[in-house]
Design a protein around this motif. Structure first.
Motif, PDB file in Angstrom:
ATOM      1  N   VAL A 167       0.867  -1.179   0.000  1.00  0.00           N
ATOM      2  CA  VAL A 167       0.000   0.000   0.000  1.00  0.00           C
ATOM      3  C   VAL A 167       0.904   1.230   0.000  1.00  0.00           C
ATOM      4  CG1 VAL A 167      -1.872   1.213   1.188  1.00  0.00           C
ATOM      5  CG2 VAL A 167      -1.801  -1.284   1.204  1.00  0.00           C
ATOM      6  N   LYS A 168       1.311   1.603  -1.197  1.00  0.00           N
ATOM      7  CA  LYS A 168       2.317   2.660  -1.350  1.00  0.00           C
ATOM      8  C   LYS A 168       1.678   3.929  -1.927  1.00  0.00           C
ATOM      9  CE  LYS A 168       6.067  -0.595  -2.332  1.00  0.00           C
ATOM     10  NZ  LYS A 168       7.086  -1.020  -3.330  1.00  0.00           N
ATOM     11  N   PRO A 169       1.997   5.099  -1.349  1.00  0.00           N
ATOM     12  CA  PRO A 169       1.459   6.347  -1.900  1.00  0.00           C
ATOM     13  C   PRO A 169       2.162   6.717  -3.200  1.00  0.00           C
ATOM     14  CG  PRO A 169       2.957   6.807  -0.083  1.00  0.00           C
ATOM     15  CD  PRO A 169       2.831   5.309  -0.158  1.00  0.00           C
ATOM     16  N   VAL A 170       1.382   6.914  -4.239  1.00  0.00           N
ATOM     17  CA  VAL A 170       1.916   7.277  -5.556  1.00  0.00           C
ATOM     18  C   VAL A 170       1.488   8.715  -5.869  1.00  0.00           C
ATOM     19  CG1 VAL A 170       1.892   6.734  -8.016  1.00  0.00           C
ATOM     20  CG2 VAL A 170       1.732   4.886  -6.329  1.00  0.00           C
ATOM     21  N   PRO A 171       2.431   9.612  -6.170  1.00  0.00           N
ATOM     22  CA  PRO A 171       2.053  10.996  -6.479  1.00  0.00           C
ATOM     23  C   PRO A 171       1.180  11.074  -7.731  1.00  0.00           C
ATOM     24  CG  PRO A 171       4.418  10.802  -6.085  1.00  0.00           C
ATOM     25  CD  PRO A 171       3.889   9.412  -6.209  1.00  0.00           C
ATOM     26  N   VAL A 172       0.142  11.900  -7.645  1.00  0.00           N
ATOM     27  CA  VAL A 172      -0.742  12.144  -8.785  1.00  0.00           C
ATOM     28  C   VAL A 172      -0.581  13.579  -9.258  1.00  0.00           C
ATOM     29  CG1 VAL A 172      -3.144  12.195  -9.570  1.00  0.00           C
ATOM     30  CG2 VAL A 172      -2.398  10.419  -7.960  1.00  0.00           C
ATOM     31  N   THR A 173      -0.608  14.506  -8.312  1.00  0.00           N
ATOM     32  CA  THR A 173      -0.311  15.919  -8.559  1.00  0.00           C
ATOM     33  C   THR A 173       0.603  16.370  -7.419  1.00  0.00           C
ATOM     34  OG1 THR A 173      -2.132  16.847  -7.243  1.00  0.00           O
ATOM     35  CG2 THR A 173      -2.633  16.217  -9.538  1.00  0.00           C
ATOM     36  N   ALA A 174       0.870  17.668  -7.347  1.00  0.00           N
ATOM     37  CA  ALA A 174       1.749  18.178  -6.290  1.00  0.00           C
ATOM     38  C   ALA A 174       1.196  17.893  -4.894  1.00  0.00           C
ATOM     39  CB  ALA A 174       1.960  19.679  -6.472  1.00  0.00           C
ATOM     40  N   ARG A 175      -0.122  17.875  -4.759  1.00  0.00           N
ATOM     41  CA  ARG A 175      -0.739  17.687  -3.444  1.00  0.00           C
ATOM     42  C   ARG A 175      -1.486  16.361  -3.287  1.00  0.00           C
ATOM     43  NH1 ARG A 175      -1.399  22.004   0.017  1.00  0.00           N
ATOM     44  NH2 ARG A 175      -0.700  24.047  -0.731  1.00  0.00           N
ATOM     45  N   ALA A 176      -1.725  15.661  -4.371  1.00  0.00           N
ATOM     46  CA  ALA A 176      -2.584  14.472  -4.331  1.00  0.00           C
ATOM     47  C   ALA A 176      -1.785  13.193  -4.559  1.00  0.00           C
ATOM     48  CB  ALA A 176      -3.682  14.593  -5.369  1.00  0.00           C
ATOM     49  N   PHE A 188      -5.730  10.566  -1.529  1.00  0.00           N
ATOM     50  CA  PHE A 188      -5.745  11.598  -0.495  1.00  0.00           C
ATOM     51  C   PHE A 188      -5.085  12.865  -1.020  1.00  0.00           C
ATOM     52  CE2 PHE A 188      -1.965   9.027   0.268  1.00  0.00           C
ATOM     53  CZ  PHE A 188      -0.951   9.923   0.580  1.00  0.00           C
ATOM     54  N   VAL A 189      -5.536  13.981  -0.467  1.00  0.00           N
ATOM     55  CA  VAL A 189      -5.034  15.297  -0.844  1.00  0.00           C
ATOM     56  C   VAL A 189      -4.517  15.979   0.413  1.00  0.00           C
ATOM     57  CG1 VAL A 189      -5.576  17.528  -1.883  1.00  0.00           C
ATOM     58  CG2 VAL A 189      -6.711  15.449  -2.727  1.00  0.00           C
ATOM     59  N   VAL A 190      -3.280  16.462   0.346  1.00  0.00           N
ATOM     60  CA  VAL A 190      -2.649  17.120   1.486  1.00  0.00           C
ATOM     61  C   VAL A 190      -2.833  18.624   1.348  1.00  0.00           C
ATOM     62  CG1 VAL A 190      -0.503  17.461   2.763  1.00  0.00           C
ATOM     63  CG2 VAL A 190      -0.939  15.263   1.620  1.00  0.00           C
ATOM     64  N   THR A 191      -3.547  19.228   2.296  1.00  0.00           N
ATOM     65  CA  THR A 191      -3.714  20.675   2.323  1.00  0.00           C
ATOM     66  C   THR A 191      -2.876  21.252   3.457  1.00  0.00           C
ATOM     67  OG1 THR A 191      -5.533  20.941   3.916  1.00  0.00           O
ATOM     68  CG2 THR A 191      -6.113  20.204   1.689  1.00  0.00           C
ATOM     69  N   ASP A 192      -2.806  22.569   3.544  1.00  0.00           N
ATOM     70  CA  ASP A 192      -2.026  23.208   4.602  1.00  0.00           C
ATOM     71  C   ASP A 192      -2.648  22.998   5.986  1.00  0.00           C
ATOM     72  OD1 ASP A 192      -0.294  24.103   2.685  1.00  0.00           O
ATOM     73  OD2 ASP A 192      -1.156  26.113   2.543  1.00  0.00           O
TER      74      ASP A 192
END
Length: 313
Positions: free
Chosen positions: A25-34, A57-61
């Motif tokens: 279960v590895k996080p793969v970048p989709v965009t700069a934040r997603a 998932f999307v990382v916000t501030d």
């Protein structure tokens, strides 16, 4: 002593398997934040620990917004750990695209972490009809030991009854209900600043979709609606991330259209399902992942759907 030893061996094996889950279960970048995690192409099984669907998932501030939670408590925990590899910001919200087992059985990990769960109100029928309990029994058999028949099923904290938007950490999220299509409650999430769309199971990439008795006519119409949004990138409920969504809709669209055509013709000509299924040429789709597990169920479901449609004419 023998029982205790066997139990210890079982627990050690389970711990090793859980470590293996976390590694895939590895996080793969989709965009700069997603980011997203990609499940295997086939159907859920004990062999793949139920890991056959995607989550994102999307990382916000301000914090993290998660879309779907995977198909078991262990996978939910693994997804949470994958998020922690990217950021230590709190997981604030989980949006469930639809209440099918492979997308929400991992919710408990996020609920325990303090996240708020959102989903469309149509999913309440899943619980009220008894389908939730029946599906849990089936999953407990098929996905042992990853799913247990006494596992708590996490409902939404907020049931949405209309399209809505919210902003977190300066990032806007648009939530739209497109069901019934694959399910009554099909929900999509658009992140305009990222040019990103989370489609749930309205789109599958790289495998045969599960259709069953879904409203396939409306499902095809919802595909057109998604294409009209012109996202730059799309995370489907299953399969690889799409950077050419219009092109990647082709498999799902052609498969569902073909299913409607051949089963609709059989109904029109009063051909019994077994005969119609046996005479249909499935070679165009037979080598695509999940065909063997899903195609017959899909065909029978759509035979019933086409019968109901014919009665309305």
């Amino acid at each position: 002593m023998v029982v205790a030893a066997l139990l210890l061996v079982s627990l050690v094996a389970l711990a090793a398997d859980y470590a293996a889950i976390k590694s895939v279960v590895k996080p793969v970048p989709v965009t700069a934040r997603a980011f997203y995690v990609q499940g295997e192409a086939g159907v859920a099984s004990s062999a793949n620990e139920g890991f056959n669907s995607n989550a994102g998932f999307v990382v916000t501030d301000e914090g993290v917004v998660v879309i779907d939670a995977l198909g078991s408590p262990a996978l939910g925990n693994a997804l949470l750990q994958a998020i922690r590899k990217v950021t230590n910001k709190p997981v604030k919200r989980v949006i469930v695209t639809h209440y099918h087992a492979d997308h929400f059985y991992g919710l408990k990990a996020f609920k325990d972490a303090g996240a708020e769960i959102w989903a469309h109100v149509s999913a309440q029928e899943y619980f009220e009809s008894g389908e939730a309990g029946r599906r849990l029994e089936q999953r407990a058999r098929d996905l042992f030991p990853w799913v247990e028949d006494n596992m708590p099923l996490v409902k939404a904290d907020r049931w949405l009854d209309a399209d809505t938007s919210f902003t977190m950490g300066g990032i806007r999220f648009d939530i739209a209900h497109l069901g019934p299509a694959h399910s009554l409650e099909d929900t999509i999430v658009v992140v305009p600043s990222e040019g990103l769309l989370f489609s749930g199971d309205i789109l599958y990439t790289g495998r045969i979709p599960f259709v069953g008795e879904a409203d396939s006519k409306r499902w095809l119409a919802m595909m057109d609606r998604l294409i009209a949004l012109k996202p730059r990138v799309m995370v489907a409920g299953h399969g690889e991330v799409s950077r050419d969504p219009a092109k990647d809709f082709t498999l799902s669209r052609e498969y569902i259209t073909y299913m409607r055509t051949v089963m609709g013709k059989a109904v029109e000509d009063f051909v019994p399902f077994e005969e119609a299924y046996a005479k249909t040429d499935w070679s165009r789709f037979a080598k695509i992942p999940a065909f063997d597990a899903a195609n017959r169920v899909n065909a029978y479901g759509q035979y019933l759907v086409m019968e109901r449609e014919s009665l309305k004419k």
